[in-house]
Enzyme design. Structure first.
Site, PDB file in Angstrom:
ATOM      1  N   CYS A  27       0.802  -1.215   0.000  1.00  0.00           N
ATOM      2  CA  CYS A  27       0.000   0.000   0.000  1.00  0.00           C
ATOM      3  C   CYS A  27       0.838   1.268   0.000  1.00  0.00           C
ATOM      4  O   CYS A  27       2.028   1.239   0.300  1.00  0.00           O
ATOM      5  CB  CYS A  27      -0.876   0.056   1.255  1.00  0.00           C
ATOM      6  SG  CYS A  27      -2.024  -1.309   1.398  1.00  0.00           S
ATOM      7  N   GLY A  54       0.251   0.336  -4.916  1.00  0.00           N
ATOM      8  CA  GLY A  54      -1.009  -0.395  -4.787  1.00  0.00           C
ATOM      9  C   GLY A  54      -1.934  -0.036  -5.918  1.00  0.00           C
ATOM     10  O   GLY A  54      -2.249   1.143  -6.101  1.00  0.00           O
ATOM     11  N   ASN A 129      -0.232   1.106   5.717  1.00  0.00           N
ATOM     12  CA  ASN A 129       0.719   0.451   4.824  1.00  0.00           C
ATOM     13  C   ASN A 129       1.595  -0.455   5.675  1.00  0.00           C
ATOM     14  O   ASN A 129       2.219   0.001   6.627  1.00  0.00           O
ATOM     15  CB  ASN A 129       1.584   1.511   4.121  1.00  0.00           C
ATOM     16  CG  ASN A 129       2.780   0.915   3.391  1.00  0.00           C
ATOM     17  OD1 ASN A 129       3.841   1.508   3.348  1.00  0.00           O
ATOM     18  ND2 ASN A 129       2.632  -0.257   2.818  1.00  0.00           N
ATOM     19  N   GLY A 130       1.645  -1.736   5.320  1.00  0.00           N
ATOM     20  CA  GLY A 130       2.483  -2.676   6.062  1.00  0.00           C
ATOM     21  C   GLY A 130       1.760  -3.989   6.284  1.00  0.00           C
ATOM     22  O   GLY A 130       0.821  -4.319   5.561  1.00  0.00           O
ATOM     23  N   CYS A 271      13.141  -1.658   5.317  1.00  0.00           N
ATOM     24  CA  CYS A 271      13.119  -2.682   4.253  1.00  0.00           C
ATOM     25  C   CYS A 271      14.130  -2.314   3.167  1.00  0.00           C
ATOM     26  O   CYS A 271      13.976  -1.292   2.490  1.00  0.00           O
ATOM     27  CB  CYS A 271      11.720  -2.739   3.655  1.00  0.00           C
ATOM     28  SG  CYS A 271      11.619  -3.700   2.137  1.00  0.00           S
ATOM     29  N   TYR A 277      13.729  -2.009  -5.259  1.00  0.00           N
ATOM     30  CA  TYR A 277      12.630  -2.246  -6.192  1.00  0.00           C
ATOM     31  C   TYR A 277      11.392  -1.395  -5.936  1.00  0.00           C
ATOM     32  O   TYR A 277      10.809  -0.841  -6.858  1.00  0.00           O
ATOM     33  CB  TYR A 277      12.225  -3.727  -6.141  1.00  0.00           C
ATOM     34  CG  TYR A 277      11.064  -4.075  -7.032  1.00  0.00           C
ATOM     35  CD1 TYR A 277      11.237  -4.308  -8.387  1.00  0.00           C
ATOM     36  CD2 TYR A 277       9.766  -4.158  -6.519  1.00  0.00           C
ATOM     37  CE1 TYR A 277      10.167  -4.610  -9.209  1.00  0.00           C
ATOM     38  CE2 TYR A 277       8.695  -4.464  -7.326  1.00  0.00           C
ATOM     39  CZ  TYR A 277       8.892  -4.690  -8.667  1.00  0.00           C
ATOM     40  OH  TYR A 277       7.830  -4.985  -9.467  1.00  0.00           O
ATOM     41  N   ASP A 380      18.430  -6.310 -14.464  1.00  0.00           N
ATOM     42  CA  ASP A 380      17.069  -6.357 -13.914  1.00  0.00           C
ATOM     43  C   ASP A 380      17.157  -6.140 -12.409  1.00  0.00           C
ATOM     44  O   ASP A 380      18.216  -6.328 -11.803  1.00  0.00           O
ATOM     45  CB  ASP A 380      16.420  -7.705 -14.237  1.00  0.00           C
ATOM     46  CG  ASP A 380      14.892  -7.611 -14.263  1.00  0.00           C
ATOM     47  OD1 ASP A 380      14.341  -6.578 -13.850  1.00  0.00           O
ATOM     48  OD2 ASP A 380      14.249  -8.589 -14.697  1.00  0.00           O
ATOM     49  N   ASP A 381      16.011  -5.772 -11.798  1.00  0.00           N
ATOM     50  CA  ASP A 381      16.039  -5.462 -10.362  1.00  0.00           C
ATOM     51  C   ASP A 381      16.093  -6.698  -9.489  1.00  0.00           C
ATOM     52  O   ASP A 381      16.729  -6.712  -8.447  1.00  0.00           O
ATOM     53  CB  ASP A 381      14.830  -4.600  -9.989  1.00  0.00           C
ATOM     54  CG  ASP A 381      13.539  -5.225 -10.454  1.00  0.00           C
ATOM     55  OD1 ASP A 381      13.083  -6.199  -9.841  1.00  0.00           O
ATOM     56  OD2 ASP A 381      12.997  -4.757 -11.467  1.00  0.00           O
ATOM     57  N   CYS A 417       8.321 -12.664   2.492  1.00  0.00           N
ATOM     58  CA  CYS A 417       8.254 -11.436   3.301  1.00  0.00           C
ATOM     59  C   CYS A 417       6.961 -11.457   4.108  1.00  0.00           C
ATOM     60  O   CYS A 417       5.893 -11.717   3.557  1.00  0.00           O
ATOM     61  CB  CYS A 417       8.274 -10.202   2.402  1.00  0.00           C
ATOM     62  SG  CYS A 417       8.036  -8.665   3.341  1.00  0.00           S
ATOM     63  N   CYS A 474      16.173  -4.380   7.254  1.00  0.00           N
ATOM     64  CA  CYS A 474      15.661  -5.742   7.110  1.00  0.00           C
ATOM     65  C   CYS A 474      16.089  -6.251   5.743  1.00  0.00           C
ATOM     66  O   CYS A 474      15.929  -5.564   4.740  1.00  0.00           O
ATOM     67  CB  CYS A 474      14.133  -5.759   7.199  1.00  0.00           C
ATOM     68  SG  CYS A 474      13.452  -7.412   6.829  1.00  0.00           S
TER      69      CYS A 474
END
Ligand code: SF4
Length: 504
Positions: A27, A54, A129-130, A271, A277, A380-381, A417, A474
């Site tokens: 989100c 999102g 968000n989370g 994160c 990304y 690429d990521d 995750c 993280c």
């Protein structure tokens, strides 16, 4: 008074390539307190800048002298809102949300912001968000207090963790206790990753978890304040960046000014995948421009995994900064060998079977004159399932590529995750099935996707590129060390059991 739309869904984007599942952020959140400004339009444009976080639902709650009106629906921001709707949303304070569903079903009720009325009649609206790791405990408490229906009872509202938090937060507003009082009591009980924006129709509140897993920033307007998941959303509304909301901070903004307090001791674990990304390259996460982090990853990749090649090209768009960094450090020319059909990936029209066969080609188109007869470095990521890269390499070879050397700007994703990013299911992660040490994993994946060579950036180089100490990040999806612990809810029970048994 609450007014919402009738829930007639505009639908969600069709996945044109069923074999592909990119990592998805859950989100984006936005909030603005600015009396005299058009807060609904500011929120609308803020949500546009957060659309990548999102794409399944969007909503805006506007507060006017303590009364809140919410408008939300499934779909993209541009599909949910029009001029007439925004004109009807008038007030001094607004919160907004873009949603992708992992916690809770993909339904209109789960689109945010949530709305509740407290026992004393206060309107409360909240966006999140989370991902909460103790959702099961919170849900059990909310069920016991008869704030949400028991699990399995259908047709009675939202099933998401946000709905549970909203219910508990609003229920605390009674017996003379304010929304701030309720937040002070509830926030220490929440575990996991969360950035919250909420309002009682007068005051804009925001809170960030003590680990600061997801980004959240504060900005200043001439006549007000803005809070957003990413600084790019401050920029689009003309707000100047003030600072990040600190991990463990609760903030309240109203006509008395800004009130801030720490409800928990900060223990940062941002994160790292936001840098690689998720976040926009033009956003700044904890003092580091995302673009700069990706450029540095590309430079480091070129040093540890050099290639004698003709062209460096990105997989657009999140691979682009790392490809530029690789080209810059290696001296190999950079070129855009793949063009992205920017809008077709979000179509709502079901493609015919014939078109669906085209899969990736509907999204990416090779530029033959850049590719033909060349030895390519393709940056690429990340690699999650590997299906995209396999199809991509076939596409490049069909376009005449000589050699294809793949360079990935993140280490192999080996673990799920639980803090707000949805990868493929753990069993589908290609690095899980590739076996062995990192060299063996790269070798096996290289064979599966059909590249000439494949190399990943190391965890150490990725972390160094963020300029953040390793213990403030993280990186669990890469190294399996979960700094916030494992979730207790049943949704992830199988993955948790496999981690505990060391099966990944
Ligand atoms: S597990 Fe990966 S994606 Fe999830 S918060 Fe940690 S670094 Fe980010």
């Amino acid at each position: 008074m609450q007014s919402v739309n009738n829930g007639a869904s505009t639908g969600v984007p069709v996945n044109l390539d069923a074999d592909e599942q990119e990592p998805r952020e859950e989100c984006g959140v936005f909030g603005v307190w600015a009396p005299g400004e058009d807060v609904s339009k500011l929120t609308y444009f803020g949500l546009f800048a957060l659309q990548h976080r999102g794409q399944e639902g969007a909503g805006i709650a506007v507060g006017d002298k303590g009364r809140i009106v919410v408008f939300k629906d499934s779909g993209l921001v541009s599909q949910v809102f029009d001029e007439a709707i925004l004109d009807a949303l008038q007030g001094d304070v607004a919160i907004g949300h873009t949603r992708y569903s992992t916690a809770g079903a993909q339904s209109w009720e789960n689109v945010q912001p949530m709305f509740r009325t407290s026992p004393d009649g206060t309107d409360v609206s909240l966006g999140h968000n989370g991902n909460l790791t103790n959702y099961a405990t919170l849900q059990a408490e909310a069920i016991e207090r008869r704030l949400v229906p028991p699990e399995g009872v259908e047709g009675q509202g939202s099933s998401s963790d946000t709905a549970v938090v909203s219910a508990l937060l609003a229920d605390g507003v009674q017996d003379g206790r304010s929304l701030l009082d309720s937040a002070r009591e509830l926030l220490p009980k929440l575990q996991g990753a969360f950035c919250l924006v909420f309002t009682d129709g007068h005051t804009l509140y925001a809170a960030r978890d003590p680990h600061g897993v997801r980004p959240l920033s504060l900005g200043r307007l001439e006549q007000g304040w803005v809070i957003a998941s990413e600084t790019a959303a401050l920029d689009i509304t003309g707000a100047s960046f003030v600072r990040d909301i600190a991990p463990g901070e609760l903030i309240a903004i109203n006509s008395s000014g800004i009130h801030t307090e720490n409800y928990a001791k900060p223990s940062p674990k941002t994160c790292v995948f936001e840098y690689v990304y998720i976040a926009r390259p033009d956003s700044v996460v904890e003092g580091k421009t995302v673009n700069a982090a990706r450029l540095e990853i590309g430079r480091r990749l070129s040093r540890v995994a050099p290639v004698d090649a003709d062209v460096v090209m990105p997989v657009p768009e999140s691979g682009t900064p790392a490809a530029i960094g690789y080209a810059e450090a290696s001296g190999i020319p950079f070129a855009q060998g793949l063009m992205k059909n920017a809008y077709v990936g979000r179509t709502f029209i079901q493609p015919s079977d014939t078109l669906r066969q085209l899969g990736l080609r509907l999204k990416l188109n090779p530029v033959r004159e850049i590719i033909e007869g060349k030895s390519l470095v393709v940056v690429d990521d990340s690699i999650v399932r590997g299906n995209t890269q396999r199809k991509l390499i076939r596409m490049l070879r069909e376009a005449g590529a000589g050699e294809v050397h793949v360079r990935i700007a993140s280490p192999p994703v080996k673990w799920p995750c639980f803090y707000g990013i949805d990868f493929a299911s753990p069993g589908e992660l290609i690095a899980n099935n590739a076996g062995g040490d990192d060299d063996a994993v790269a070798e096996n994946i290289c064979r599966v996707i059909g590249a000439d060579t494949l190399a990943f950036v190391s965890i150490d180089d990725m972390i160094a590129a963020t300029d953040r100490p390793a213990d403030s990040l993280c990186a669990a999806c890469f190294d399996g060390h979960y700094p916030l612990g494992l979730p207790e809810n049943n949704v992830n029970a199988d993955a948790v059991r496999r981690i505990q048994e060391g099966m990944f």
